[in-house]
Design a protein around this motif. Structure first.
Motif, short mmCIF file in Angstrom:
data_model
loop_
_atom_site.label_atom_id
_atom_site.label_comp_id
_atom_site.label_asym_id
_atom_site.label_seq_id
_atom_site.Cartn_x
_atom_site.Cartn_y
_atom_site.Cartn_z
N GLY A 1 2.69 0.28 -3.04
CA GLY A 1 2.67 -1.00 -2.83
C GLY A 1 2.06 -1.20 -1.27
O GLY A 1 2.03 -2.47 -1.05
N PHE A 2 1.59 -0.25 -0.85
CA PHE A 2 1.19 -0.51 0.59
C PHE A 2 -0.27 0.00 0.80
O PHE A 2 -0.80 0.69 -0.18
N ARG A 3 -1.06 -0.48 1.72
CA ARG A 3 -2.59 -0.15 1.90
C ARG A 3 -2.75 0.23 3.35
O ARG A 3 -2.10 -0.32 4.14
N PHE A 4 -3.46 1.13 3.61
CA PHE A 4 -3.69 1.48 4.92
C PHE A 4 -4.90 0.91 5.15
O PHE A 4 -6.13 1.40 4.64
#
Length: 102
Positions: A1-4
């Motif tokens: 659920g994370f984006r870099f």
């Protein structure tokens, strides 16, 4: 659920994208982002041409929010691919903003 999300060479480049003439800047100088004065590296030096008295620690973010569509448009003229951003001038913050708008 994370984006870099990445901006290379630095966050000030993302701020520079908010101005229409940023595509005229030297990409090699942007990527190297070396000191051009005793106080400023290339990106901050160029940013200060648009925002008089710009300081990293304190600036009016609303001026940038008003120009967010310009930044997203300008970003497309540079690298947006996370895998190649390490070695290229660019950002993928605009992609995230567009997705958040949906």
């Amino acid at each position: 659920g994370f984006r870099f999300c990445v901006t290379n060479p630095c966050f000030e480049f993302w701020l520079l994208l908010h101005f229409s003439d940023v595509t005229q800047l030297d990409k090699e100088k942007l990527l190297l982002n070396q000191s051009v004065t005793s106080k400023y590296v290339y990106t901050e030096y160029e940013l200060r041409k648009h925002i008089k008295g710009f300081k990293k620690s304190k600036y009016d973010a609303s001026a940038f929010v008003r120009n967010i569509d310009t930044a997203i448009k300008n970003e497309k003229n540079f690298c947006e691919d996370l895998k190649t951003l390490k070695n290229c001038v660019g950002s993928n913050i605009g992609i995230l903003i567009n997705e958040m708008r949906k």
